[in-house]
Design a protein around this motif. Sequence first.
Motif, short mmCIF file in Angstrom:
data_model
loop_
_atom_site.label_atom_id
_atom_site.label_comp_id
_atom_site.label_asym_id
_atom_site.label_seq_id
_atom_site.Cartn_x
_atom_site.Cartn_y
_atom_site.Cartn_z
N LEU A 36 0.82 -1.21 0.00
CA LEU A 36 0.00 0.00 0.00
C LEU A 36 0.86 1.27 0.00
N LYS A 37 0.31 2.33 -0.59
CA LYS A 37 0.98 3.63 -0.59
C LYS A 37 1.07 4.19 0.83
N SER A 38 0.05 3.90 1.66
CA SER A 38 0.05 4.34 3.06
C SER A 38 -0.10 3.12 3.95
N ALA A 39 0.95 2.81 4.71
CA ALA A 39 0.93 1.61 5.55
C ALA A 39 -0.01 1.77 6.74
N ASN A 40 -0.45 0.66 7.30
CA ASN A 40 -1.30 0.63 8.50
C ASN A 40 -2.54 1.51 8.38
N PRO A 41 -3.35 1.28 7.36
CA PRO A 41 -4.52 2.14 7.16
C PRO A 41 -5.63 1.86 8.15
N VAL A 42 -6.58 2.79 8.24
CA VAL A 42 -7.83 2.57 8.96
C VAL A 42 -8.64 1.56 8.15
N VAL A 43 -9.24 0.57 8.83
CA VAL A 43 -9.97 -0.49 8.13
C VAL A 43 -11.31 -0.75 8.81
N ALA A 44 -12.37 -0.78 8.01
CA ALA A 44 -13.69 -1.21 8.47
C ALA A 44 -13.99 -2.55 7.82
N VAL A 45 -14.29 -3.56 8.64
CA VAL A 45 -14.57 -4.91 8.16
C VAL A 45 -16.08 -5.14 8.20
N LEU A 46 -16.64 -5.62 7.08
CA LEU A 46 -18.07 -5.83 6.97
C LEU A 46 -18.37 -7.33 6.98
N THR A 47 -19.27 -7.77 7.86
CA THR A 47 -19.64 -9.19 7.95
C THR A 47 -21.15 -9.34 7.96
N ASP A 48 -21.61 -10.57 7.64
CA ASP A 48 -23.02 -10.91 7.78
C ASP A 48 -23.15 -12.37 8.17
N THR A 49 -24.37 -12.87 8.23
CA THR A 49 -24.59 -14.24 8.68
C THR A 49 -24.08 -15.28 7.68
N LEU A 50 -23.76 -14.87 6.46
CA LEU A 50 -23.21 -15.79 5.47
C LEU A 50 -21.69 -15.83 5.49
N THR A 51 -21.07 -14.99 6.29
CA THR A 51 -19.61 -15.03 6.45
C THR A 51 -19.28 -16.27 7.28
N ALA A 52 -18.62 -17.26 6.67
CA ALA A 52 -18.46 -18.56 7.33
C ALA A 52 -17.06 -19.13 7.10
N SER A 53 -16.65 -19.97 8.04
CA SER A 53 -15.45 -20.79 7.90
C SER A 53 -14.23 -19.95 7.54
N SER A 54 -13.69 -20.09 6.33
CA SER A 54 -12.52 -19.30 5.95
C SER A 54 -12.82 -17.81 5.92
N GLY A 55 -14.08 -17.45 5.58
CA GLY A 55 -14.46 -16.05 5.68
C GLY A 55 -14.34 -15.56 7.11
N GLU A 56 -14.70 -16.40 8.06
CA GLU A 56 -14.55 -16.06 9.47
C GLU A 56 -13.08 -16.00 9.87
N ALA A 57 -12.24 -16.81 9.24
CA ALA A 57 -10.80 -16.74 9.52
C ALA A 57 -10.25 -15.37 9.17
N VAL A 58 -10.70 -14.81 8.04
CA VAL A 58 -10.25 -13.47 7.67
C VAL A 58 -10.77 -12.44 8.67
N ALA A 59 -12.03 -12.59 9.10
CA ALA A 59 -12.56 -11.69 10.12
C ALA A 59 -11.73 -11.76 11.40
N VAL A 60 -11.33 -12.96 11.80
CA VAL A 60 -10.49 -13.14 12.99
C VAL A 60 -9.13 -12.48 12.78
N ALA A 61 -8.59 -12.57 11.56
CA ALA A 61 -7.28 -11.97 11.27
C ALA A 61 -7.29 -10.46 11.46
#
Length: 323
Positions: A220-245
């Motif tokens: 990225l051009k700017s390191a350590n950016p502000v991040v908003a993570v969007l999830t729903d009830t269909l976020t599952a398994s590996s999708g949840e792994a990314v949410a945990v990350a």
Amino acid sequence: MKRLRYFCLLFFVFATCSAEHKPPPSPAVRNYVEEVVRILQANFMNRAAISWVVFKQNLLAKASGAETIEQAYPAVVSAIVTLGDKHSMFAPARLVQESKLPTSKQPPLYPDEPVPGDIGYIRIPWVVGSHEKLDAYIAHVQAQIKERDKPELKGWLVDLRGNAGGNMWPMLVGIGPVLGEDTLGYSVDSNNTKTAWRYEKGKALADGDIEAETANYYTLKSANPVVAVLTDTLTASSGEAVAVAFKARKHTRSFGAGTCGVSTGRSRFYLSDGSIILLTTAVFADRHLVRYGHSIAPDEPLKPAEVVPQAIRWIREEYQAKK
């Protein structure tokens, strides 16, 4: 014992069936049942919570009347379901031979959201498939990040809604430029053995072993950016792994609805007849070792129409506070 690889595939549950007033299973079926129970007892994530003597007795009862191993399949499926983790799965030998592991109906791919020019946006969809397909997935996600990255961005929306799972490692490589180089989380098994996930220089690592990578990685051009993570009830398994990350990452907040609730890792075990058990053997934990294994609640629960506007509002506020 050598660390087992974790497989996070799309979520599926079979129907159960019962057997009553039938003769005992054949010796071949009894041996098969014992093989199944040995694997489950040695490796299941919540093995300490199960009475394995009773579990085996119930499985043999459900297999009553079965003369062949194939006739015992419904009993094995039912037993897997009674583990109660909602993620373990049995795949009969015929489907394994045909390379048709059972999954739920293939979920749709959601379209991207329109966002203002000062906000970066990237959707991380589900993915399964060949090595070539996974490489193409990584290249596509990082190319989108590169195309949308600008010095004037105030932050990023990382959209995990509809991500029903698949392979977590290309997902972590794809979103790696936004996550940043760091230890991202862990898989923790029933022996409390921790396998660390890490992203660095285009590589997703598990205890130092490369699980997925790209040679032409983006920064990225700017390191350590502000991040908003969007999830729903269909976020599952590996999708949840990314949410945990993204949990416990600085300048990060989640929005939307709680995830599906299968934030766990699975390992693959081959049975003597060629069938496979995909067994839940670990629970996901964030970089501070907070464990999940259940639905991951967002920091801000919101109705669908409120998610993107509220996330953008927070990014702008956090960006100003960070300066």
